[in-house]
Design a protein around this motif. Structure first.
Motif, PDB file in Angstrom:
ATOM      1  N   LYS A  15     -39.268  20.340 -11.474  1.00 22.55           N
ATOM      2  CA  LYS A  15     -39.295  19.050 -11.040  1.00 22.55           C
ATOM      3  C   LYS A  15     -39.692  18.176 -12.043  1.00 22.55           C
ATOM      4  CE  LYS A  15     -42.660  18.147  -8.544  1.00 22.55           C
ATOM      5  NZ  LYS A  15     -43.768  17.888  -7.025  1.00 22.55           N
ATOM      6  N   ARG A  16     -40.261  18.510 -13.123  1.00 23.49           N
ATOM      7  CA  ARG A  16     -40.774  17.343 -14.086  1.00 23.49           C
ATOM      8  C   ARG A  16     -40.334  17.476 -15.553  1.00 23.49           C
ATOM      9  NH1 ARG A  16     -45.528  14.638 -12.559  1.00 23.49           N
ATOM     10  NH2 ARG A  16     -45.703  14.759 -10.424  1.00 23.49           N
ATOM     11  N   LEU A  17     -39.819  18.490 -16.007  1.00 23.01           N
ATOM     12  CA  LEU A  17     -39.659  18.904 -17.387  1.00 23.01           C
ATOM     13  C   LEU A  17     -38.209  19.225 -17.773  1.00 23.01           C
ATOM     14  CD1 LEU A  17     -42.875  20.824 -18.422  1.00 23.01           C
ATOM     15  CD2 LEU A  17     -42.411  18.558 -18.792  1.00 23.01           C
ATOM     16  N   LEU A  18     -37.451  20.091 -16.998  1.00 25.66           N
ATOM     17  CA  LEU A  18     -36.365  20.761 -17.297  1.00 25.66           C
ATOM     18  C   LEU A  18     -35.071  19.719 -17.059  1.00 25.66           C
ATOM     19  CD1 LEU A  18     -36.605  24.326 -16.182  1.00 25.66           C
ATOM     20  CD2 LEU A  18     -37.169  23.382 -18.352  1.00 25.66           C
ATOM     21  N   ARG A  19     -35.361  18.434 -16.572  1.00 28.52           N
ATOM     22  CA  ARG A  19     -34.503  17.474 -16.219  1.00 28.52           C
ATOM     23  C   ARG A  19     -34.052  16.760 -17.668  1.00 28.52           C
ATOM     24  NH1 ARG A  19     -33.426  16.167 -11.017  1.00 28.52           N
ATOM     25  NH2 ARG A  19     -34.835  17.216  -9.386  1.00 28.52           N
ATOM     26  N   ASN A  20     -34.855  16.993 -18.386  1.00 29.15           N
ATOM     27  CA  ASN A  20     -34.777  16.223 -19.661  1.00 29.15           C
ATOM     28  C   ASN A  20     -33.906  16.764 -20.922  1.00 29.15           C
ATOM     29  OD1 ASN A  20     -35.510  15.196 -22.408  1.00 29.15           O
ATOM     30  ND2 ASN A  20     -37.678  14.769 -22.120  1.00 29.15           N
ATOM     31  N   LYS A  21     -33.149  16.354 -21.520  1.00 26.40           N
ATOM     32  CA  LYS A  21     -32.029  16.828 -22.038  1.00 26.40           C
ATOM     33  C   LYS A  21     -32.698  17.870 -23.336  1.00 26.40           C
ATOM     34  CE  LYS A  21     -27.718  16.093 -24.242  1.00 26.40           C
ATOM     35  NZ  LYS A  21     -26.509  15.161 -24.596  1.00 26.40           N
ATOM     36  N   ALA A  22     -33.860  17.276 -23.700  1.00 23.59           N
ATOM     37  CA  ALA A  22     -34.625  18.126 -24.978  1.00 23.59           C
ATOM     38  C   ALA A  22     -34.870  19.280 -24.415  1.00 23.59           C
ATOM     39  CB  ALA A  22     -35.683  17.256 -25.472  1.00 23.59           C
ATOM     40  N   ASN A  23     -35.038  19.734 -22.923  1.00 18.36           N
ATOM     41  CA  ASN A  23     -35.564  20.999 -22.465  1.00 18.36           C
ATOM     42  C   ASN A  23     -34.416  21.738 -21.992  1.00 18.36           C
ATOM     43  OD1 ASN A  23     -38.077  20.346 -23.301  1.00 18.36           O
ATOM     44  ND2 ASN A  23     -38.528  19.348 -21.486  1.00 18.36           N
ATOM     45  N   PHE A  24     -33.059  21.325 -22.044  1.00 16.88           N
ATOM     46  CA  PHE A  24     -31.971  21.865 -21.470  1.00 16.88           C
ATOM     47  C   PHE A  24     -31.781  23.431 -21.986  1.00 16.88           C
ATOM     48  CE2 PHE A  24     -28.761  18.130 -20.410  1.00 16.88           C
ATOM     49  CZ  PHE A  24     -29.733  17.932 -19.377  1.00 16.88           C
ATOM     50  N   GLY A  25     -32.484  23.847 -23.119  1.00 13.71           N
ATOM     51  CA  GLY A  25     -32.255  25.090 -23.463  1.00 13.71           C
ATOM     52  C   GLY A  25     -32.857  26.083 -22.855  1.00 13.71           C
ATOM     53  N   VAL A  26     -34.114  25.807 -22.059  1.00 15.48           N
ATOM     54  CA  VAL A  26     -34.655  26.678 -21.282  1.00 15.48           C
ATOM     55  C   VAL A  26     -33.949  27.006 -19.998  1.00 15.48           C
ATOM     56  CG1 VAL A  26     -36.845  27.057 -19.656  1.00 15.48           C
ATOM     57  CG2 VAL A  26     -37.087  25.765 -21.838  1.00 15.48           C
ATOM     58  N   LEU A  27     -33.338  25.975 -19.617  1.00 16.13           N
ATOM     59  CA  LEU A  27     -32.602  26.204 -18.242  1.00 16.13           C
ATOM     60  C   LEU A  27     -31.287  26.876 -18.631  1.00 16.13           C
ATOM     61  CD1 LEU A  27     -32.115  25.782 -15.187  1.00 16.13           C
ATOM     62  CD2 LEU A  27     -31.074  23.399 -15.781  1.00 16.13           C
ATOM     63  N   GLU A  28     -30.622  26.603 -19.703  1.00 16.13           N
ATOM     64  CA  GLU A  28     -29.323  27.081 -20.229  1.00 16.13           C
ATOM     65  C   GLU A  28     -29.670  28.693 -20.442  1.00 16.13           C
ATOM     66  OE1 GLU A  28     -27.247  23.241 -22.653  1.00 16.13           O
ATOM     67  OE2 GLU A  28     -28.581  24.922 -23.505  1.00 16.13           O
ATOM     68  N   GLY A  29     -30.840  29.090 -20.972  1.00 16.73           N
ATOM     69  CA  GLY A  29     -31.061  30.526 -21.075  1.00 16.73           C
ATOM     70  C   GLY A  29     -31.132  31.319 -19.919  1.00 16.73           C
ATOM     71  N   PHE A  30     -31.844  30.664 -18.914  1.00 16.39           N
ATOM     72  CA  PHE A  30     -32.027  31.337 -17.490  1.00 16.39           C
ATOM     73  C   PHE A  30     -30.677  31.598 -16.937  1.00 16.39           C
ATOM     74  CE2 PHE A  30     -32.457  30.345 -12.992  1.00 16.39           C
ATOM     75  CZ  PHE A  30     -32.850  31.659 -12.441  1.00 16.39           C
ATOM     76  N   LEU A  31     -29.816  30.333 -16.797  1.00 18.18           N
ATOM     77  CA  LEU A  31     -28.623  30.609 -16.287  1.00 18.18           C
ATOM     78  C   LEU A  31     -27.606  31.489 -16.896  1.00 18.18           C
ATOM     79  CD1 LEU A  31     -27.959  26.620 -15.484  1.00 18.18           C
ATOM     80  CD2 LEU A  31     -28.618  28.647 -14.018  1.00 18.18           C
ATOM     81  N   THR A  32     -27.827  31.611 -18.458  1.00 22.77           N
ATOM     82  CA  THR A  32     -26.892  32.525 -19.188  1.00 22.77           C
ATOM     83  C   THR A  32     -27.110  33.833 -18.942  1.00 22.77           C
ATOM     84  OG1 THR A  32     -26.670  31.084 -21.032  1.00 22.77           O
ATOM     85  CG2 THR A  32     -26.372  33.411 -21.409  1.00 22.77           C
TER      86      THR A  32
END
Length: 326
Positions: A15-32
């Protein structure tokens, strides 16, 4: 666990952090890890389906993203039970598809959608913590999988329907009770416990250890986060208690009303049929009244504990003015 190793829950990070492009790596890792192929997020998309609302603090914490393959990925975190959850994610996928094709465009412009649900409630029976569903057309008599002919980059190619139709992932977090060995298991362990191993090599979790640290937030964010966690715990407790007591009250009221109505209708439709119908109506009415009374009682208890009216409103749904009068 030392102070700096306290990590933010994933639902709050979404809700607060992963929408930030600087933190895309966290979300990309999970999805990968989940999808089994490298995923690169191009942008976070906004739509009616993923706007945050006051009434949706505990459910539907969404991310709607577009990846480098021009596909749509929806991530939802669901903290409390919702009876028609499957119907809702189906509607959400359909809405995402229609939002990204303009009237008059070719059907070739339809986007593939991945729907990923992180569930903290028991959605039904099943022994696994991860379920995956996708469309396939199987020969009724032959058992073979149908391939469809399509045009792609000026060439005629064959595709399986699963390459076009949406895919659904249901992650039943509370059902995970294994020692985490694989990257996927490490991710599920983090979703359930908030723990990230210091030696993790799982894609996304290494970056999460650096960016999702509780003590990196300012004091205001920490207070908001603590209030959110407290509200989720209270919400789950209230719902559980209300359900148990509401069922008992509904059963008693329904039994009395069912007897009375059953006797009246029994003259025309039969005594047994009347009792069954009266009991059902009585239970429904009793449960509704029981839940409302339970909300008021819980609000009164929370108010006595000096919990802010705004938090009580979030948990019970009661109007703030009614809470102030308690």
């Amino acid at each position: 666990m030392v102070q700096k190793d306290r990590y933010i829950r994933f639902d709050w990070a979404v809700k607060r952090l992963l929408r930030n492009k600087a933190n895309f790596g966290v979300l990309e890792g999970f999805l990968t890890v989940l999808l089994g192929e490298p995923i690169r997020i191009v942008e976070i998309l906004e739509s009616e389906g993923n706007q945050q609302r006051e009434s949706e603090k505990f459910n539907r914490v969404d991310i709607k993203a577009r990846n480098s393959k021009d596909e749509i990925i929806i991530v939802e975190v669901q903290n409390t039970r919702e009876i028609y959850y499957l119907e809702r994610i189906l509607f959400g996928v359909a809405k995402a598809i229609t939002e990204h094709i303009e009237l008059g465009e070719l059907y070739s412009q339809v986007k593939k959608v991945y729907s990923i649900s992180i569930l903290y409630f028991d959605i039904g029976k099943g022994n696994d913590y991860l379920y995956h569903g996708q469309n396939s057309f199987v020969g009724v008599h032959t058992g073979d999988f149908l391939e469809v002919t399509t045009k792609e980059k000026d060439a005629i190619v064959r595709k399986l329907p699963a390459e076009i139709f949406p895919e659904y992932f249901l992650i039943r977090v509370n059902e995970f009770n294994k020692v985490a060995v694989t990257p996927l298991e490490e991710w599920i362990e983090y979703l359930k416990t908030g723990i990230i191993r210091p030696d993790t090599k799982a894609p996304g979790l290494e970056e999460a250890r650096q960016k999702l640290i509780y003590y990196n937030m300012d004091r205001a964010e920490q207070l908001a986060y603590d209030e959110h966690i407290n509200a989720v715990m209270i919400q789950n407790d209230v719902l559980s208690t209300a359900a148990d007591e509401g069922r008992e009250e509904g059963r008693q009221e329904g039994l009395a009303e069912g007897r009375q109505k059953g006797l009246a209708e029994g003259r025309q439709k039969g005594l047994v049929e009347g009792r069954q119908k009266g009991l059902a109506e009585g239970m429904q009415k009793g449960m509704q009244e029981g839940r409302q009374e339970e909300k008021i009682e819980n609000a009164r208890t929370m108010k006595s504990l000096n919990i802010p009216s705004a938090v009580i409103h979030q948990v019970t749904g009661l109007p703030i003015e009614d809470i102030e009068r308690l």
